[in-house]
Design a protein around this motif. Structure first.
Motif, short mmCIF file in Angstrom:
data_model
loop_
_atom_site.label_atom_id
_atom_site.label_comp_id
_atom_site.label_asym_id
_atom_site.label_seq_id
_atom_site.Cartn_x
_atom_site.Cartn_y
_atom_site.Cartn_z
N HIS A 22 27.69 43.61 43.93
CA HIS A 22 28.72 43.15 43.01
C HIS A 22 29.81 44.23 42.96
O HIS A 22 29.52 45.40 42.78
CB HIS A 22 28.12 42.93 41.63
CG HIS A 22 29.02 42.21 40.68
ND1 HIS A 22 30.18 42.76 40.17
CD2 HIS A 22 28.93 40.97 40.12
CE1 HIS A 22 30.76 41.91 39.36
NE2 HIS A 22 30.04 40.81 39.31
N GLY A 23 31.06 43.82 43.13
CA GLY A 23 32.14 44.79 43.25
C GLY A 23 32.49 45.51 41.97
O GLY A 23 33.27 46.48 42.01
N ALA A 24 31.94 45.09 40.83
CA ALA A 24 32.23 45.76 39.55
C ALA A 24 31.00 46.43 38.96
O ALA A 24 31.10 47.52 38.40
CB ALA A 24 32.81 44.75 38.55
N THR A 25 29.84 45.80 39.10
CA THR A 25 28.62 46.36 38.50
C THR A 25 27.74 47.08 39.51
O THR A 25 26.85 47.82 39.14
CB THR A 25 27.79 45.25 37.84
OG1 THR A 25 27.29 44.36 38.88
CG2 THR A 25 28.63 44.45 36.85
N TYR A 26 27.96 46.79 40.82
CA TYR A 26 27.22 47.38 41.95
C TYR A 26 25.78 46.91 42.02
O TYR A 26 24.95 47.52 42.69
CB TYR A 26 27.31 48.91 41.92
CG TYR A 26 28.70 49.37 41.64
CD1 TYR A 26 29.76 49.02 42.49
CD2 TYR A 26 29.01 50.12 40.50
CE1 TYR A 26 31.06 49.39 42.21
CE2 TYR A 26 30.31 50.50 40.23
CZ TYR A 26 31.34 50.13 41.08
OH TYR A 26 32.63 50.50 40.80
N GLU A 27 25.47 45.81 41.33
CA GLU A 27 24.14 45.21 41.45
C GLU A 27 23.99 44.61 42.85
O GLU A 27 24.92 44.01 43.39
CB GLU A 27 23.95 44.12 40.40
CG GLU A 27 23.89 44.62 38.97
CD GLU A 27 22.71 45.56 38.75
OE1 GLU A 27 21.60 45.25 39.24
OE2 GLU A 27 22.90 46.61 38.11
N PRO A 28 22.79 44.74 43.46
CA PRO A 28 22.58 44.15 44.78
C PRO A 28 22.70 42.63 44.74
O PRO A 28 22.20 41.98 43.82
CB PRO A 28 21.16 44.58 45.14
CG PRO A 28 20.87 45.75 44.26
CD PRO A 28 21.63 45.51 42.99
N GLY A 317 38.58 61.87 39.42
CA GLY A 317 37.91 62.58 40.50
C GLY A 317 36.42 62.75 40.28
O GLY A 317 35.81 63.68 40.80
N THR A 318 35.82 61.84 39.51
CA THR A 318 34.39 61.92 39.22
C THR A 318 33.63 60.84 39.97
O THR A 318 34.16 59.77 40.26
CB THR A 318 34.14 61.77 37.71
OG1 THR A 318 34.73 60.54 37.26
CG2 THR A 318 34.74 62.93 36.95
N ARG A 319 32.37 61.14 40.25
CA ARG A 319 31.51 60.17 40.91
C ARG A 319 30.90 59.27 39.84
O ARG A 319 30.17 59.72 38.97
CB ARG A 319 30.44 60.89 41.72
CG ARG A 319 29.52 59.96 42.48
CD ARG A 319 28.79 60.64 43.62
NE ARG A 319 28.31 61.98 43.32
CZ ARG A 319 27.74 62.79 44.21
NH1 ARG A 319 27.61 62.41 45.46
NH2 ARG A 319 27.33 63.98 43.87
N LEU A 320 31.20 57.96 39.94
CA LEU A 320 30.73 57.02 38.94
C LEU A 320 29.34 56.47 39.25
O LEU A 320 28.58 56.16 38.34
CB LEU A 320 31.71 55.84 38.84
CG LEU A 320 33.15 56.17 38.44
CD1 LEU A 320 34.01 54.91 38.54
CD2 LEU A 320 33.18 56.73 37.03
N HIS A 321 29.07 56.35 40.54
CA HIS A 321 27.82 55.67 40.92
C HIS A 321 27.49 56.02 42.36
O HIS A 321 28.39 56.28 43.17
CB HIS A 321 28.03 54.15 40.80
CG HIS A 321 26.76 53.36 40.72
ND1 HIS A 321 26.01 53.24 39.56
CD2 HIS A 321 26.12 52.61 41.65
CE1 HIS A 321 24.97 52.47 39.80
NE2 HIS A 321 25.00 52.08 41.04
N THR A 322 26.20 56.07 42.68
CA THR A 322 25.75 56.23 44.06
C THR A 322 24.80 55.10 44.40
O THR A 322 23.82 54.87 43.67
CB THR A 322 25.08 57.58 44.30
OG1 THR A 322 26.03 58.64 44.08
CG2 THR A 322 24.55 57.69 45.72
N ILE A 323 25.09 54.38 45.47
CA ILE A 323 24.27 53.26 45.92
C ILE A 323 23.47 53.68 47.14
O ILE A 323 24.02 54.20 48.11
CB ILE A 323 25.15 52.04 46.29
CG1 ILE A 323 25.98 51.59 45.09
CG2 ILE A 323 24.30 50.90 46.82
CD1 ILE A 323 27.04 50.56 45.45
N ASP A 324 22.16 53.48 47.09
CA ASP A 324 21.32 53.70 48.27
C ASP A 324 21.49 52.52 49.22
O ASP A 324 21.12 51.38 48.89
CB ASP A 324 19.86 53.84 47.87
CG ASP A 324 19.53 55.20 47.29
OD1 ASP A 324 20.27 56.16 47.58
OD2 ASP A 324 18.55 55.32 46.53
N VAL A 325 22.04 52.79 50.39
CA VAL A 325 22.26 51.74 51.38
C VAL A 325 21.11 51.72 52.37
O VAL A 325 20.46 50.71 52.58
CB VAL A 325 23.60 51.95 52.11
CG1 VAL A 325 23.78 50.92 53.22
CG2 VAL A 325 24.75 51.88 51.11
#
Length: 343
Positions: A22-28, A317-325
């Motif tokens: 999801h482009g806003a919540t980053y849910e798979p 300039g902060t990291r909001l989220h990291t997704i394991d791909v």
């Protein structure tokens, strides 16, 4: 009718699939298996497609196995393979750039029937190649086209120049000297500038083994480098947001051949046309691809050797989220490669 959600897509070359979030919540949202090896993605917002280049069946640029020769056409909202565009006898398609106004998808190919690397144009309506332009360079990897569709620029890693192509005449018209080779290349939204990550990265070496690294700025009116920003580490990906923020992903090495955490640098043009550093953010190992939202407020960084994707607030300039791909051994994994964002 239900409104479509924004879709963030990331390819894993080693995992041979596209992963959708999801482009806003980053849910798979799900995965789509594809042919080996998916490399880059190009979004086509007008038609609602994503195009994926398949470069090799196995191996990497420095030691490829059998080369691939197709482009996958993806429906990102249904998460389905819509079509496959065969390019044989062209080999190893990689960089993608869309001229939406003319309905043309430009693809770099490392080699073809005449032996040399080229830029191939595909008609997005018929999904067939319609022209081939020799770029006079071994293994062209990335390409950028000006917004008016008049010119293309290709970066070729080992070639000591950037190739400039007149797309109206289908002709190579200039070579811009870049002595130490290049990585990714991109054009500004207004077409005034092209930005090049200058110096091919030596992935077998360490920080002290790299050629002098710069972010080179090309003036498209004269096709010459008019400004170079010295970089503390070599850059692989470059990207420009819709509001002109220039993003470069820097690759650092913990020791020779072993990548460490990377950096994302963001620059803006000053009144004199020079680039000024505005922010730096920490990202994963070997940032390889950068994309951003249409609003330019968030950046997405695919980290090849971490197998992750970082979401960066481009204001703070902060990291909001990291997704394991597709995490794995940082010395060998190709866990996160191309990115596309489609609303």
């Amino acid at each position: 009718m239900t409104a479509r959600i924004p879709v963030l897509a990331v390819v894993t070359s080693s995992g041979r699939r596209l992963r959708f979030f999801h482009g806003a919540t980053y849910e798979p949202l799900g995965d789509l298996p594809v042919a080996a090896q998916p490399h880059e993605i190009c979004a086509d917002p007008g038609n609602g497609w994503m195009y994926v280049s398949h470069t090799y069946r196995s191996g990497v640029y420095a030691a490829p196995g059998t080369k691939a020769h197709e482009i996958s056409v993806i429906d990102p909202h249904r998460r389905e393979l819509a079509d496959v565009i065969p390019l044989a006898p062209e080999e190893a398609p990689h960089g993608l750039a869309l001229d939406a106004a003319r309905g043309l998808l430009y693809v770099t190919v490392e080699a073809g029937p005449n032996g040399g690397g080229a830029l191939v144009a595909i008609d997005t309506a018929t999904r067939k190649p319609v022209r081939r332009i020799d770029v006079s360079a071994r293994g062209p990897h990335w390409t950028a086209i000006t917004p008016d569709g008049s010119k293309a620029y290709t970066a070729s890693k080992e070639a000591p120049y950037v190739s400039v192509v007149d797309l109206e005449r289908c002709l190579l018209v200039r070579r811009i000297p870049v002595p130490y080779g290049t990585e990714e290349i991109t054009a500004s939204p207004d077409g005034k500038w092209v930005y090049v990550a200058a110096a091919m990265i030596d992935f077998a070496g360490g920080d002290d083994d790299q050629s002098p690294a710069t972010l080179a700025v090309v003036d498209t009116t004269c096709d010459e480098i008019v400004h170079q920003v010295p970089l503390p580490h070599p850059a692989s990906p470059v990207h420009v947001t819709t509001d002109g923020l220039v993003l470069a992903g820097l690759v650092r090495f913990a020791e020779p051949g072993v990548p460490g955490p990377g950096l994302l640098n963001a620059y803006r043009h000053t009144a004199t046309g020079r680039l000024e550093l505005r922010l730096t953010a920490q990202v994963g190992r070997v940032p390889l691809t950068i994309r951003s939202t249409p609003a330019g407020d968030r950046g997405f960084v695919a980290n090849l050797r971490s197998g992750t994707l970082d979401v960066i607030d481009l204001t703070a300039g902060t990291r909001l989220h990291t997704i394991d791909v597709d995490p794995g051994d940082p010395a060998t994994v190709q866990g996160a490669h191309g990115i596309a964002y489609l609303t």
